[in-house]
Design a protein around this motif. Structure first.
Motif, PDB file in Angstrom:
ATOM      1  N   ALA A   1       0.813  -1.228   0.000  1.00 19.85           N
ATOM      2  CA  ALA A   1       0.000   0.000   0.000  1.00 19.85           C
ATOM      3  C   ALA A   1       0.842   1.272   0.000  1.00 19.85           C
ATOM      4  O   ALA A   1       0.299   2.373  -0.033  1.00 19.85           O
ATOM      5  CB  ALA A   1      -0.963   0.031   1.182  1.00 19.85           C
ATOM      6  N   GLN A   2       2.180   1.133   0.001  1.00 20.67           N
ATOM      7  CA  GLN A   2       3.039   2.299  -0.098  1.00 20.67           C
ATOM      8  C   GLN A   2       3.615   2.389  -1.508  1.00 20.67           C
ATOM      9  O   GLN A   2       3.601   1.422  -2.267  1.00 20.67           O
ATOM     10  CB  GLN A   2       4.166   2.234   0.937  1.00 20.67           C
TER      11      GLN A   2
ATOM     12  N   MET B   1       6.219   7.064   1.742  1.00 17.22           N
ATOM     13  CA  MET B   1       5.030   6.869   2.568  1.00 17.22           C
ATOM     14  C   MET B   1       4.483   8.237   2.971  1.00 17.22           C
ATOM     15  O   MET B   1       5.220   9.052   3.529  1.00 17.22           O
ATOM     16  CB  MET B   1       5.364   6.064   3.825  1.00 17.22           C
ATOM     17  N   PRO B   2       3.196   8.527   2.675  1.00 16.37           N
ATOM     18  CA  PRO B   2       2.595   9.802   3.084  1.00 16.37           C
ATOM     19  C   PRO B   2       2.352   9.826   4.588  1.00 16.37           C
ATOM     20  O   PRO B   2       1.247   9.579   5.064  1.00 16.37           O
ATOM     21  CB  PRO B   2       1.288   9.842   2.285  1.00 16.37           C
TER      22      PRO B   2
ATOM     23  N   VAL C   1       8.474   3.340   8.517  1.00  8.93           N
ATOM     24  CA  VAL C   1       9.131   3.002   7.245  1.00  8.93           C
ATOM     25  C   VAL C   1      10.355   2.139   7.492  1.00  8.93           C
ATOM     26  O   VAL C   1      10.590   1.141   6.794  1.00  8.93           O
ATOM     27  CB  VAL C   1       9.516   4.285   6.481  1.00  8.93           C
ATOM     28  N   ILE C   2      11.148   2.496   8.486  1.00  8.89           N
ATOM     29  CA  ILE C   2      12.340   1.697   8.818  1.00  8.89           C
ATOM     30  C   ILE C   2      11.937   0.276   9.197  1.00  8.89           C
ATOM     31  O   ILE C   2      12.593  -0.707   8.807  1.00  8.89           O
ATOM     32  CB  ILE C   2      13.133   2.373   9.962  1.00  8.89           C
ATOM     33  N   LYS C   3      10.841   0.140   9.925  1.00 11.34           N
ATOM     34  CA  LYS C   3      10.360  -1.185  10.310  1.00 11.34           C
ATOM     35  C   LYS C   3      10.021  -2.033   9.085  1.00 11.34           C
ATOM     36  O   LYS C   3      10.386  -3.210   9.008  1.00 11.34           O
ATOM     37  CB  LYS C   3       9.133  -1.048  11.219  1.00 11.34           C
ATOM     38  N   ARG C   4       9.345  -1.437   8.116  1.00 17.90           N
ATOM     39  CA  ARG C   4       8.979  -2.170   6.910  1.00 17.90           C
ATOM     40  C   ARG C   4      10.227  -2.576   6.120  1.00 17.90           C
ATOM     41  O   ARG C   4      10.315  -3.694   5.595  1.00 17.90           O
ATOM     42  CB  ARG C   4       8.063  -1.317   6.033  1.00 17.90           C
TER      43      ARG C   4
ATOM     44  N   VAL D   1      16.808   6.962   5.159  1.00 17.07           N
ATOM     45  CA  VAL D   1      15.434   7.451   5.286  1.00 17.07           C
ATOM     46  C   VAL D   1      15.444   8.901   5.767  1.00 17.07           C
ATOM     47  O   VAL D   1      16.221   9.268   6.654  1.00 17.07           O
ATOM     48  CB  VAL D   1      14.631   6.576   6.281  1.00 17.07           C
ATOM     49  N   ALA D   2      14.541   9.715   5.174  1.00 16.99           N
ATOM     50  CA  ALA D   2      14.438  11.122   5.570  1.00 16.99           C
ATOM     51  C   ALA D   2      12.988  11.572   5.466  1.00 16.99           C
ATOM     52  O   ALA D   2      12.182  10.976   4.743  1.00 16.99           O
ATOM     53  CB  ALA D   2      15.333  11.996   4.701  1.00 16.99           C
ATOM     54  N   LEU D   3      12.678  12.662   6.184  1.00 17.17           N
ATOM     55  CA  LEU D   3      11.326  13.209   6.206  1.00 17.17           C
ATOM     56  C   LEU D   3      11.270  14.485   5.374  1.00 17.17           C
ATOM     57  O   LEU D   3      12.152  15.343   5.477  1.00 17.17           O
ATOM     58  CB  LEU D   3      10.908  13.515   7.647  1.00 17.17           C
ATOM     59  N   ALA D   4      10.218  14.608   4.550  1.00 24.10           N
ATOM     60  CA  ALA D   4       9.997  15.828   3.766  1.00 24.10           C
ATOM     61  C   ALA D   4       8.703  16.476   4.215  1.00 24.10           C
ATOM     62  O   ALA D   4       7.668  15.815   4.299  1.00 24.10           O
ATOM     63  CB  ALA D   4       9.928  15.499   2.274  1.00 24.10           C
ATOM     64  N   VAL D   5       8.762  17.769   4.487  1.00 20.83           N
ATOM     65  CA  VAL D   5       7.567  18.528   4.863  1.00 20.83           C
ATOM     66  C   VAL D   5       7.589  19.838   4.081  1.00 20.83           C
ATOM     67  O   VAL D   5       8.515  20.632   4.221  1.00 20.83           O
ATOM     68  CB  VAL D   5       7.526  18.826   6.373  1.00 20.83           C
TER      69      VAL D   5
END
Length: 325
Positions: free
Chosen positions: A233-234, A248-249, A256-259, A290-294
């Motif tokens: 679903a991602q 992932m939204p 995400v790291i877990k997946r 992994v990084a976050l975008a806002v």
């Protein structure tokens, strides 16, 4: 002997009389379609007007015919699908020919009725014969339009398939770079937080050097399907070569790291062997950042850079691990 009319041949004429509309070819077509195919666009438009017992006015009838005519339909369709491949353009021409043929049939009917109108008013013609001929020509035109609509449906399906193919990586079936860029742009426009992960197969060059590119392709497909299964679903795409992207939204980096770690574990638990010789291949693994975008587009650029740096840190720290920015 005059032609024999179908049992319901008089119904369109009764409809026109009831609504005080002139018995012109255009009005007759409107009435015939509305009565014989109430689920069609014309049928539904007429039904909305007369539902409460109101009469349909001539200007309303003209508007309905104009709104749902073949010229309007095909013009809108062509504008919506301006970029067609050569073979699909050929099909569009074929459909246009069908529509033109149907329009010609309707036009010929209108001319014939106009020519006979004077004779009819003078009592020198058989009105039953004229109406029967009208029915016959209308049915022929309807058959041509039905054939055109069937081809339009097929064309739309092929267009959709071609559009999907253009956004899919040929080897893995994942989203390609074009689709990835479009998805990132869409998320940036919404401005919602999204987690971006970049993953790279460990020691992939040695796999190609030792076993050949055929085996290398199978390894890429294997890692792609494993990531896709773990990240159900991602959004999962092939970033390029042996590198993948997961989007992932959400703002939940840990999720995400877990997946991704689940995907790594699945690969670690699998004993890979060469098909040709049954020789063990050893561990197939990948590293990830992994990084976050806002925010908008610049947030995507920054997050991709951060994820890339985290990925190379994971490589430097021994590979087969996932690190966040």
């Amino acid at each position: 002997m005059s032609a024999k009319l179908p049992e319901d041949a008089a119904k369109p004429l009764e409809f026109l009389a009831r609504h005080r509309l002139a018995a012109t070819p255009q009005n007759y077509t409107l009435a015939y379609v509305a009565l014989s195919d109430p689920g069609s666009p014309i049928g539904r438009a007429v039904a909305e007007i007369i539902a409460e017992g109101y009469r349909i006015k001539q200007e309303e009838a003209d508007h309905i015919l104009e709104a749902h005519g073949t010229t309007t339909f095909f013009g809108a369709y062509e504008r919506k699908n301006g970029e067609l491949s050569a073979h699909l353009r050929h099909q569009t021409i074929k459909i246009g020919e069908l529509a033109s043929s149907a329009a010609d049939a309707t036009g010929a009917l209108a001319r014939e009725l106009s020519e006979e109108a004077t004779t009819l008013s003078g009592g020198g013609a058989d009105s039953t014969s004229i109406v029967a001929r009208m029915i016959e020509h209308s049915l022929q035109a309807q058959a041509r339009l039905t054939a055109a609509m069937d081809e339009v449906k097929t064309l739309r399906e092929e267009l959709e398939a071609a559009r999907n193919d253009a956004q899919r990586d040929e080897l893995t079936g994942l989203a390609n770079r074009r689709a990835i860029d479009a998805h990132l742009a869409e998320l940036a426009e919404k401005g919602e937080p999204r987690v971006i992960a970049l993953c790279d197969i460990d020691h992939f060059k040695s796999v190609n050097d030792r076993y050949g590119h055929g085996v290398g392709d199978r390894v890429i497909k294997l890692v792609a399907s494993t990531l896709e299964d773990a990240c159900t679903a991602q959004f999962v795409g092939r970033w390029g070569g042996e590198e993948f992207i997961v989007i992932m939204p959400s703002s939940d980096i840990a999720a995400v790291i877990k997946r991704l770690n689940q995907a790594r574990q699945t690969l670690a638990d699998t004993k890979f062997k060469l098909r040709e010789t049954d020789e063990p291949m050893g561990l197939i693994s990948f590293s990830g950042g992994v990084a976050l975008a806002v925010g908008g587009k610049q947030a995507n650029v920054t997050a991709l850079q951060q994820a890339d740096k985290a990925l190379y840190r994971a490589k430097d720290e021994g590979r087969n691990c996932i690190l966040s920015a």
